[in-house]
Design a protein around this motif. Structure first.
Motif, short mmCIF file in Angstrom:
data_model
loop_
_atom_site.label_atom_id
_atom_site.label_comp_id
_atom_site.label_asym_id
_atom_site.label_seq_id
_atom_site.Cartn_x
_atom_site.Cartn_y
_atom_site.Cartn_z
N TYR A 1 -36.30 20.93 9.57
CA TYR A 1 -37.60 20.97 10.24
C TYR A 1 -37.41 21.27 11.73
N HIS A 2 -36.45 20.59 12.36
CA HIS A 2 -36.16 20.81 13.78
C HIS A 2 -35.77 22.27 14.04
N HIS A 3 -34.94 22.84 13.17
CA HIS A 3 -34.51 24.23 13.33
C HIS A 3 -35.70 25.19 13.36
N PHE A 4 -36.63 25.01 12.41
CA PHE A 4 -37.77 25.93 12.31
C PHE A 4 -38.93 25.55 13.24
N ASP A 5 -38.77 24.46 13.99
CA ASP A 5 -39.80 24.02 14.93
C ASP A 5 -39.55 24.59 16.33
N GLN A 6 -38.65 25.54 16.44
CA GLN A 6 -38.32 26.16 17.73
C GLN A 6 -39.26 27.35 17.99
N GLU B 1 -31.52 4.46 8.83
CA GLU B 1 -32.46 5.21 9.64
C GLU B 1 -32.03 6.67 9.66
N ALA B 2 -32.95 7.53 9.32
CA ALA B 2 -32.63 8.96 9.27
C ALA B 2 -32.33 9.49 10.66
N LYS B 3 -31.44 10.45 10.71
CA LYS B 3 -31.13 11.12 11.96
C LYS B 3 -32.28 12.04 12.35
N LYS B 4 -32.51 12.15 13.65
CA LYS B 4 -33.52 13.08 14.15
C LYS B 4 -32.98 14.49 14.02
N GLY B 5 -33.84 15.47 14.18
CA GLY B 5 -33.45 16.85 13.98
C GLY B 5 -32.29 17.34 14.81
N GLY B 6 -32.23 16.94 16.09
CA GLY B 6 -31.19 17.44 16.97
C GLY B 6 -29.97 16.54 17.06
N ASP B 7 -29.94 15.43 16.33
CA ASP B 7 -28.83 14.49 16.40
C ASP B 7 -27.55 15.07 15.80
N HIS B 8 -26.43 14.54 16.27
CA HIS B 8 -25.10 14.93 15.75
C HIS B 8 -24.98 14.52 14.28
N LEU C 1 -31.27 15.51 6.44
CA LEU C 1 -31.16 16.93 6.15
C LEU C 1 -32.49 17.63 6.41
N ILE C 2 -33.58 17.07 5.90
CA ILE C 2 -34.90 17.67 6.09
C ILE C 2 -35.28 17.66 7.57
N ASN C 3 -34.95 16.57 8.29
CA ASN C 3 -35.23 16.52 9.72
C ASN C 3 -34.55 17.65 10.47
N LYS C 4 -33.28 17.91 10.12
CA LYS C 4 -32.53 18.98 10.79
C LYS C 4 -33.13 20.35 10.49
N VAL D 1 -43.38 30.47 11.40
CA VAL D 1 -43.09 29.63 10.24
C VAL D 1 -44.02 28.41 10.26
N LYS D 2 -44.74 28.21 9.16
CA LYS D 2 -45.63 27.06 9.04
C LYS D 2 -44.96 26.03 8.14
N GLN D 3 -44.87 24.80 8.62
CA GLN D 3 -44.23 23.73 7.86
C GLN D 3 -45.24 22.64 7.56
N ILE D 4 -45.15 22.09 6.38
CA ILE D 4 -45.97 20.96 5.99
C ILE D 4 -45.04 19.81 5.70
N TRP D 5 -45.20 18.69 6.40
CA TRP D 5 -44.35 17.52 6.21
C TRP D 5 -45.11 16.51 5.38
#
Length: 98
Positions: A60-65, A10-17, A55-58, A71-75
């Motif tokens: 994406y989370h960084h630029f989703d602030q 299971e991938a880590k979420k953006g803010g996870d350690h 990696l991508i989640n982290k 910044v426009k992101q397409i997932w």
């Protein structure tokens, strides 16, 4: 009594350690994206379980602030669109999504 042990893929979420040791790559890609003129496309390749989605989640989370609202992101989950499809069908599905 037997003990069952398993591995959860299971991938880590953006803010996870970060326990996968991908933080150096995350920071490098964030810096690259920040410093590069847009538009750009970033592709991540690696073995199964190497942390690509985490990696991508982290990133994406960084630029989703809020400070990155410009910044426009397409997932795109390419697996979702490529299963049981030809490359041409997959491309059409993804273009339709965008």
């Amino acid at each position: 009594m037997s003990v069952q042990v398993g591995i959860v893929d299971e991938a880590k979420k953006g803010g996870d350690h970060d326990r996968l040791g991908i933080e150096i790559h995350t920071k490098s890609l964030i810096r690259f994206i920040d410093d590069t003129n847009t538009p750009i496309t970033v592709g991540v390749q690696g073995e199964w379980g190497s942390g690509k989605t985490s990696l991508i989640n982290k990133i994406y989370h960084h630029f989703d602030q809020p400070e990155y609202k410009h910044v426009k992101q397409i997932w795109i989950n390419s697996w979702e669109y490529s299963l049981l499809s030809t490359p041409e069908e997959t491309l059409l599905k993804i273009v339709n999504l965008i």
